[in-house]
Design a protein around this motif. Structure first.
Motif, PDB file in Angstrom:
ATOM      1  N   ARG B  76     -16.052 -56.071  64.078  1.00  0.00           N
ATOM      2  CA  ARG B  76     -15.916 -57.200  64.999  1.00  0.00           C
ATOM      3  C   ARG B  76     -17.263 -57.879  65.248  1.00  0.00           C
ATOM      4  O   ARG B  76     -17.340 -59.103  65.404  1.00  0.00           O
ATOM      5  CB  ARG B  76     -15.245 -56.744  66.282  1.00  0.00           C
ATOM      6  N   ALA B  77     -18.299 -57.079  65.251  1.00  0.00           N
ATOM      7  CA  ALA B  77     -19.629 -57.663  65.416  1.00  0.00           C
ATOM      8  C   ALA B  77     -19.951 -58.574  64.225  1.00  0.00           C
ATOM      9  O   ALA B  77     -20.497 -59.665  64.398  1.00  0.00           O
ATOM     10  CB  ALA B  77     -20.667 -56.549  65.543  1.00  0.00           C
ATOM     11  N   GLN B  78     -19.605 -58.131  63.040  1.00  0.00           N
ATOM     12  CA  GLN B  78     -19.880 -58.930  61.843  1.00  0.00           C
ATOM     13  C   GLN B  78     -19.120 -60.253  61.881  1.00  0.00           C
ATOM     14  O   GLN B  78     -19.666 -61.300  61.568  1.00  0.00           O
ATOM     15  CB  GLN B  78     -19.478 -58.154  60.572  1.00  0.00           C
ATOM     16  N   LEU B  79     -17.846 -60.164  62.283  1.00  0.00           N
ATOM     17  CA  LEU B  79     -17.034 -61.381  62.318  1.00  0.00           C
ATOM     18  C   LEU B  79     -17.566 -62.356  63.362  1.00  0.00           C
ATOM     19  O   LEU B  79     -17.653 -63.566  63.121  1.00  0.00           O
ATOM     20  CB  LEU B  79     -15.564 -61.041  62.597  1.00  0.00           C
ATOM     21  N   ALA B  80     -17.934 -61.807  64.508  1.00  0.00           N
ATOM     22  CA  ALA B  80     -18.447 -62.663  65.572  1.00  0.00           C
ATOM     23  C   ALA B  80     -19.717 -63.360  65.098  1.00  0.00           C
ATOM     24  O   ALA B  80     -19.940 -64.546  65.357  1.00  0.00           O
ATOM     25  CB  ALA B  80     -18.731 -61.826  66.813  1.00  0.00           C
ATOM     26  N   GLN B  81     -20.527 -62.597  64.370  1.00  0.00           N
ATOM     27  CA  GLN B  81     -21.786 -63.145  63.863  1.00  0.00           C
ATOM     28  C   GLN B  81     -21.518 -64.279  62.874  1.00  0.00           C
ATOM     29  O   GLN B  81     -22.210 -65.294  62.880  1.00  0.00           O
ATOM     30  CB  GLN B  81     -22.558 -62.021  63.188  1.00  0.00           C
ATOM     31  N   ASP B 112      -2.788 -61.030  50.932  1.00  0.00           N
ATOM     32  CA  ASP B 112      -3.052 -60.508  52.284  1.00  0.00           C
ATOM     33  C   ASP B 112      -4.484 -60.775  52.715  1.00  0.00           C
ATOM     34  O   ASP B 112      -4.752 -61.242  53.817  1.00  0.00           O
ATOM     35  CB  ASP B 112      -2.835 -58.992  52.299  1.00  0.00           C
ATOM     36  N   LEU B 113      -5.390 -60.430  51.812  1.00  0.00           N
ATOM     37  CA  LEU B 113      -6.802 -60.516  52.168  1.00  0.00           C
ATOM     38  C   LEU B 113      -7.211 -61.964  52.427  1.00  0.00           C
ATOM     39  O   LEU B 113      -7.853 -62.275  53.432  1.00  0.00           O
ATOM     40  CB  LEU B 113      -7.659 -59.910  51.043  1.00  0.00           C
ATOM     41  N   ALA B 114      -6.800 -62.860  51.513  1.00  0.00           N
ATOM     42  CA  ALA B 114      -7.151 -64.275  51.678  1.00  0.00           C
ATOM     43  C   ALA B 114      -6.584 -64.802  52.992  1.00  0.00           C
ATOM     44  O   ALA B 114      -7.263 -65.496  53.749  1.00  0.00           O
ATOM     45  CB  ALA B 114      -6.617 -65.076  50.501  1.00  0.00           C
ATOM     46  N   GLN B 115      -5.346 -64.423  53.266  1.00  0.00           N
ATOM     47  CA  GLN B 115      -4.717 -64.862  54.513  1.00  0.00           C
ATOM     48  C   GLN B 115      -5.476 -64.389  55.742  1.00  0.00           C
ATOM     49  O   GLN B 115      -5.718 -65.149  56.676  1.00  0.00           O
ATOM     50  CB  GLN B 115      -3.300 -64.309  54.590  1.00  0.00           C
ATOM     51  N   SER B 116      -5.821 -63.105  55.731  1.00  0.00           N
ATOM     52  CA  SER B 116      -6.456 -62.567  56.934  1.00  0.00           C
ATOM     53  C   SER B 116      -7.870 -63.123  57.114  1.00  0.00           C
ATOM     54  O   SER B 116      -8.335 -63.276  58.237  1.00  0.00           O
ATOM     55  CB  SER B 116      -6.459 -61.037  56.919  1.00  0.00           C
ATOM     56  N   ASP B 121      -8.289 -62.570  61.104  1.00  0.00           N
ATOM     57  CA  ASP B 121      -7.475 -61.542  61.755  1.00  0.00           C
ATOM     58  C   ASP B 121      -8.185 -60.180  61.640  1.00  0.00           C
ATOM     59  O   ASP B 121      -8.056 -59.473  60.643  1.00  0.00           O
ATOM     60  CB  ASP B 121      -6.113 -61.506  61.043  1.00  0.00           C
ATOM     61  N   ALA B 122      -8.949 -59.839  62.674  1.00  0.00           N
ATOM     62  CA  ALA B 122      -9.794 -58.641  62.608  1.00  0.00           C
ATOM     63  C   ALA B 122      -8.977 -57.366  62.366  1.00  0.00           C
ATOM     64  O   ALA B 122      -9.363 -56.513  61.570  1.00  0.00           O
ATOM     65  CB  ALA B 122     -10.607 -58.498  63.888  1.00  0.00           C
TER      66      ALA B 122
END
Ligand SMILES: Nc1ncnc2c1ncn2[C@@H]1O[C@H](COP(=O)(O)OP(=O)(O)OP(=O)(O)O)[C@@H](O)[C@H]1O
Ligand SMILES: [Mg+2]
Lengths: 328, 469
Positions: B76-81, B112-116, B121-122
């Protein structure tokens, strides 16, 4: 029963018990899953008290079994009331005479008596001890098995049987099933490690010394009306003393006792002389007191210096100045 | 989720925490009663059902963080960054809203991966990464050099390149659909950031896995080998940790001893006393009397050679002895190198560890900076303390019997043995070395009732067991 973990916290607070989320979670799960709780932790952190307040919060009556070395089934479960039996045989002597009338041999007489012996081995002659009381109680109860680590390993094995199916069999009478499953709390001071078998049956709760915040709340709750700043000083000092390597680390009871003593002495600040004079309330061993003394003096000096630095005008710089303020 | 809990349970077991199947089931039942969103509740519920020894709590806490919070938070930290790196004038919500509108009327088929990634979608991304980790066999990672390898393998497993291709294609399609160029640039930038975040998260996942493996290993090592590690090569750290191990062993012994005693304690029915006691009841036996058998606890005199080669053995032996104080009527302790002196009072005035530390320094009663002379030490003991030895006394000597070619004066030990209940010798050297070089163990052996090698805690605790017997 409790509906949520927060509710546990709230309802125990109503009983003047401060409990953190961890304790509340375990209590909540115990009531939901009907599992005994083994509560471990150093002396005086409120293990026994926890059982007591949970009982009160749930409106259960509490039955307490205090364990000690040598405790056995006859003291924990039930005992035949031997002297009462004997008394009855004496008083019923004539009746017994009638029963054995006409018999010709000792063996025959003994058999006649044996056919009647359920009279003497009936519930009338049983002295129920805590475990039996908890199982036969008409209303649900909380069973507190206190200081289970003091009991012998054989007793633990026996306890295990009782806790696994909550039935007791008395050979002369039969099997007694619990009417309600009691909520069971076992406390242990770690005098010895309990067996894995017992631990598997229980939820495990380790209560450590409280954090500074928690202890302050406990103090406010149990010794109301104490000056806020003094309470803070007391707690922070106790917390520091706990960091020392002592024979007997002061517990919550000592904190409370000390606070009460300070109030009785009309103190409103912790002065080195005052601490020295009342130290024996929190520390019981001479060696511990010596050890703490050095540490404490330094701590207090540091505190005073900080206070001076923060509010130079507020503190009377003359020696004994702070003491005078007690009298104002 | 269930699968993950099972995995976590296995991790606990590997780290030496005993978790039975019944307890793992309890954990499931407990989790049914709680909302799983609260991480703290989740952690407490699993602990109370599965971890029953307070010693294991620190291990549990660390493993929990590594296993549950570790990657969860990291991702989640990576995504937020990734999002925050997009710059100030980037209106993310606006962009996603437009995108959704356009996509509704398009026929796109994404993995799936491309969608998420597109939907940020964490939870789904976390799942995909964990699955890829399993498929790639990351749990087999053993050292830092393999981090790159396993990360690549995971990306392959989740078909990262494929998903990246799909997303590039999507951008082309969007352009054809007339999606504004400025937004298209923004979207491309966002997707690049997300892909980078994913790559970093995968690498982080591999690193955490390595941490876990090392952790297992360290814990196992600590628990299993400390009891068998030779006294000769202990680090300071080992010695500190071993205190706990000794304490545990001592507690175990204590339980055994108390059980043995109890078995002996039950006395026999005493008819004579019963009659006498009940005279007042006309001879009716209202009160039964049992004869208590007197139990004899041994007195212990313990002689410790504190020259550095054996001081660790003495240290642990003293800890054992004083933890088991209740098993003896009396304990007197002595230290020696060449001189011999009594240090019993140290244990009265200090806690055990302090007392031991002082004793190992000679306790102010002897000079520790001399060369070992068992003969002289035994002579002193014979001269000054023989009177205190009686038929209930067990004398324990701890030392390697390396006498620096001094006179062994074995006769002193002989005299002690004559008066004592028994003499027991604990020697850290193996019997093969006894009597060779400057070892005079062979001279003392005839006057020992029991002499054994103790090179580690396991052997030592067995020996203590025989002493308290
Ligand atoms: N969380 C708490 N909230 C309020 N009071 C507390 C709390 N914890 C402890 N106390 C108070 O501290 C005192 C000691 O608690 P208690 O006797 O239950 O300790 P214990 O853990 O059972 O100790 P021991 O191991 O010596 O039996 C009690 O007077 C209790 O009221
Ligand atoms: Mg108690």
């Amino acid at each position: 029963m409790f509906d949520t973990v927060d509710e546990v916290q709230k309802r125990l607070l109503d009983q003047s018990y401060i409990c953190n989320k961890n304790i509340a979670t375990v209590v909540f799960l115990a009531s939901k899953l009907h599992k005994p709780v083994l509560v471990e932790g150093p002396a005086g952190v409120g293990k026994t008290e926890l059982g007591r307040v949970v009982a009160r919060a749930l409106g259960l009556s509490m039955i307490r079994l205090q364990c000690y070395e040598g405790l056995d089934e006859s003291k924990a479960l039930y005992e035949w009331e031997y002297s009462k039996q004997l008394l009855y045989t004496q008083m019923l002597r004539d009746k017994i005479g009638e029963v054995i009338e006409g018999t010709t041999s000792l063996k025959e007489a003994a058999e006649r008596i044996a056919s009647q012996d359920d009279v003497f081995f009936s519930e009338r002659f049983i002295v129920p001890r805590p475990l039996l009381k908890a199982i036969t109680s008409d209303s649900p109860v909380l069973l507190l098995i206190d200081e289970v680590d003091k009991s012998d390993p054989e007793f633990e094995a026996f306890l295990l049987e009782v806790l696994s199916d909550y039935t007791v069999s008395i050979p002369e009478i039969g099997t007694i099933h619990a009417k309600h499953l009691p909520l069971v709390f076992l406390t242990s001071n770690d005098a010895r490690e309990m067996t894995d078998a017992l631990k598997r049956r229980c939820l495990h709760l380790y209560i450590d010394f409280p954090t500074e915040e928690e202890e302050l709340s406990i103090l406010n709750l149990k010794v109301p009306g104490m000056d806020e700043r003094l309470a803070r000083e007391v707690v922070s000092l106790i917390q520091n003393v706990r960091k020392l390597d002592l024979k007997k680390t002061p517990s919550i009871s000592e904190t409370l006792d000390w606070a009460r003593a300070l109030i009785a002495l009309n103190a409103d600040r912790l002065e080195p002389e005052l601490v020295e004079a009342t130290m024996s309330v929190i520390l019981k061993h001479q060696g511990d007191i010596r050890k703490a003394q050095a540490e404490l003096n330094q701590l207090l000096m540091q505190k005073t210096a900080e206070a001076r630095a923060q509010a130079p005008q507020a503190v009377d710089p003359s020696p004994g100045g702070a003491k005078k303020s007690v009298l104002h | 989720m269930q699968q993950k809990i099972v995995e976590f349970t296995n991790l606990l077991r590997k780290a030496g925490v005993r978790v039975s199947v019944a307890e793992a089931l309890d954990a499931f039942m407990a989790l049914d009663e709680l909302s799983l969103d609260d991480r703290e509740l989740f952690k407490d519920a699993m602990r109370t059902t599965m971890v029953k020894r307070s010693d294991d709590i620190p291990t549990y806490d660390r493993l929990f963080d590594v296993f549950w919070s570790g990657f969860h938070d990291l991702l989640r930290a990576q995504l937020a960054q990734a999002v925050s790196g997009l710059g100030g004038d980037f209106d993310l919500d606006e962009l996603l809203e437009r995108l959704r509108e356009v996509l509704e009327n398009m026929d796109v088929d994404l993995s799936d991966l491309a969608q998420s990634l597109l939907g940020m979608d964490a939870n789904r991304i976390e799942q995909l990464i964990r699955q890829a980790g399993e498929a790639a066999g990351v749990e087999g990672i053993q050292n830092m050099l393999q981090i790159g390898f396993f990360s690549r393998r995971m990306l392959e497993q989740m078909n990262f390149e494929g998903a990246a291709g799909e997303l590039r294609e999507l951008l082309e399609q969007l352009r054809e659909e007339g999606f504004p160029e400025e937004r298209l640039q923004q979207l491309a930038q966002l997707l690049r950031a997300m892909q980078d975040a994913l790559r970093r998260a995968v690498r982080g996942f591999t690193e955490l896995e390595l941490d876990q493996q090392n952790h297992d290993y360290l814990e196992r090592f600590r628990r299993e080998s400390l009891a068998e590690k030779s006294f000769y090569n202990l680090t300071e750290e080992d010695i500190r940790k071993m205190r706990e191990v000794v304490e545990r062993l001592a507690q175990k012994l204590k339980a055994v001893v108390s059980m043995r005693r109890r078995r002996q304690r039950k006395g026999k029915f005493d008819l004579k006393q019963t009659m006498r006691r009940n005279l007042g009841h006309g001879g009716l036996p209202f009160e039964l009397v049992f004869r208590q058998r007197k139990r004899e606890k041994p007195k212990l005199m313990i002689l410790c050679d504190i020259s550095s080669s054996v001081s660790n053995v003495c240290r642990f032996m003293l800890q054992f002895t004083y933890s088991l104080q209740t098993a003896f009527t009396k304990i007197r302790s002595f230290v020696f190198v060449a001189e011999l002196g009594e240090v019993t009072s140290l244990f009265r005035d200090n806690d055990v560890y302090n007392a031991i530390d002082q004793a190992m320094d000679g306790g102010d009663v002897i000079n520790p900076y001399t060369r070992s002379n068992f003969g002289m030490a035994f002579f002193t003991f014979w001269r000054d303390y023989l009177a205190a030895v009686d038929h209930r006394t067990t004398v324990v000597v701890i030392g390697d019997a390396r006498n620096n070619y001094n006179d062994p004066r074995a006769w002193c030990l002989r005299e002690v043995q004559k008066k004592a209940r028994n003499v027991i010798w604990i020697n850290p050297e193996s019997p093969g070395a006894w009597g060779f070089g400057d070892s005079v163990m062979d001279k003392y052996l005839p006057y020992c009732d029991l002499a054994e090698e103790c090179r580690n805690l396991k052997q030592l605790s067995r020996m203590v067991d025989r002493i308290v017997l």
